[in-house]
Design a protein around this motif. Structure first.
Motif: not given
Length: 254
Positions: A78-79, A38, A74, A116, A112-114, A109-110
């Motif tokens: 994400m954080d 990632e 990454y 994959n 990777y969160k929604n 972020q969107n």
């Protein structure tokens, strides 16, 4: 040159440039700093996004961007919380500024969160012989999140006639896997046969001199013409000739 002579000539140039020495002066050195898939994907994507202009400046500014993210792209994507994005405010590379950068982090972020991750988004809409429709669909997904209209210009859309040089270069980095030490080959769900040459001033001019391209503009139609001719020389890995065309233009002044 005959077709066979041209292929032999370009194959020799691929061998000359498709090796780790190429990395020393190329923006691909930025994602090469990382080992997590990632991190490589995100560092590569952001670096490719600003990959126009002077290559030393591209590399310098991409390194600054990695530093702003604590050299953990990454984790930062994400954080992060909204106040963390203020670290990016001073960033600028030509017309790509801190506000654009904040939008990109939120969009990633969107994804990777929604969705994959980046690989899955590009995989979803790939065609049998091309990634150009996939790039267009990627842009739609990328800008699902709130964004400034000005930021959309930083991702090209092949369906609007663009050659999408920077994203095609990024896809080469992620997908090609020839064990030569340059491209990563960490995306396994897309065949290298679908890749397109990152068409820029250097590769375009060389391609015209070699008779691989007749169209004068470096646009989507030119990319299709060049792709068609490169596939005649190697249908399974046509974009390897990017090393030859770029190398001839940049390093040899062909």
């Amino acid at each position: 040159m005959t077709n066979s002579e041209l292929k032999e000539f370009l194959d020799e140039k691929v061998t000359l440039y498709n090796n780790p020495k190429f990395i020393e002066s190329d923006p691909i050195q930025i994602p090469k700093q990382f080992s997590l898939k990632e991190d490589i994907e995100i560092a590569g994507f952001l670096t490719a996004t600003i990959a126009w202009g002077n290559r030393k400046m591209i590399i310098s500014n991409a390194n600054k961007l990695m530093n702003f993210m604590g050299n953990s792209p990454y984790d930062f994507v994400m954080d992060h919380e909204s106040h963390h994005l203020e670290k990016l405010s001073p960033f600028v590379h030509r017309t790509f500024n801190g506000d654009d950068c904040k939008t990109f982090i939120q969009a990633l972020q969107n994804i990777y969160k929604n969705y994959n991750g980046l690989e899955d988004v590009f995989t979803m809409h790939q065609n049998e012989n091309s990634m150009q429709n996939s790039i267009s669909e990627f842009k739609k997904i990328f800008f699902e999140t709130q964004h400034l209209q000005r930021t959309t210009k930083h991702i090209s859309d092949p369906n609007n006639g663009s050659a999408a040089k920077r994203i095609n270069m990024y896809l080469r980095w992620m997908i090609r896997n020839d064990n030569k030490g340059v491209d990563f080959g960490i995306w396994k769900s897309i065949s290298p046969s679908k890749l397109s040459c990152p068409l820029d001033v250097h590769s375009g001019n060389v391609a015209r001199k070699l008779g691989l391209l007749s169209r004068k503009q470096n646009d989507g139609k030119a990319l299709l013409e060049l792709d068609t001719n490169l596939r005649k020389m190697d249908a399974t890995d046509p974009v390897k000739y990017d090393f030859a065309l770029f190398g001839l233009g940049v390093f040899e002044g062909f």
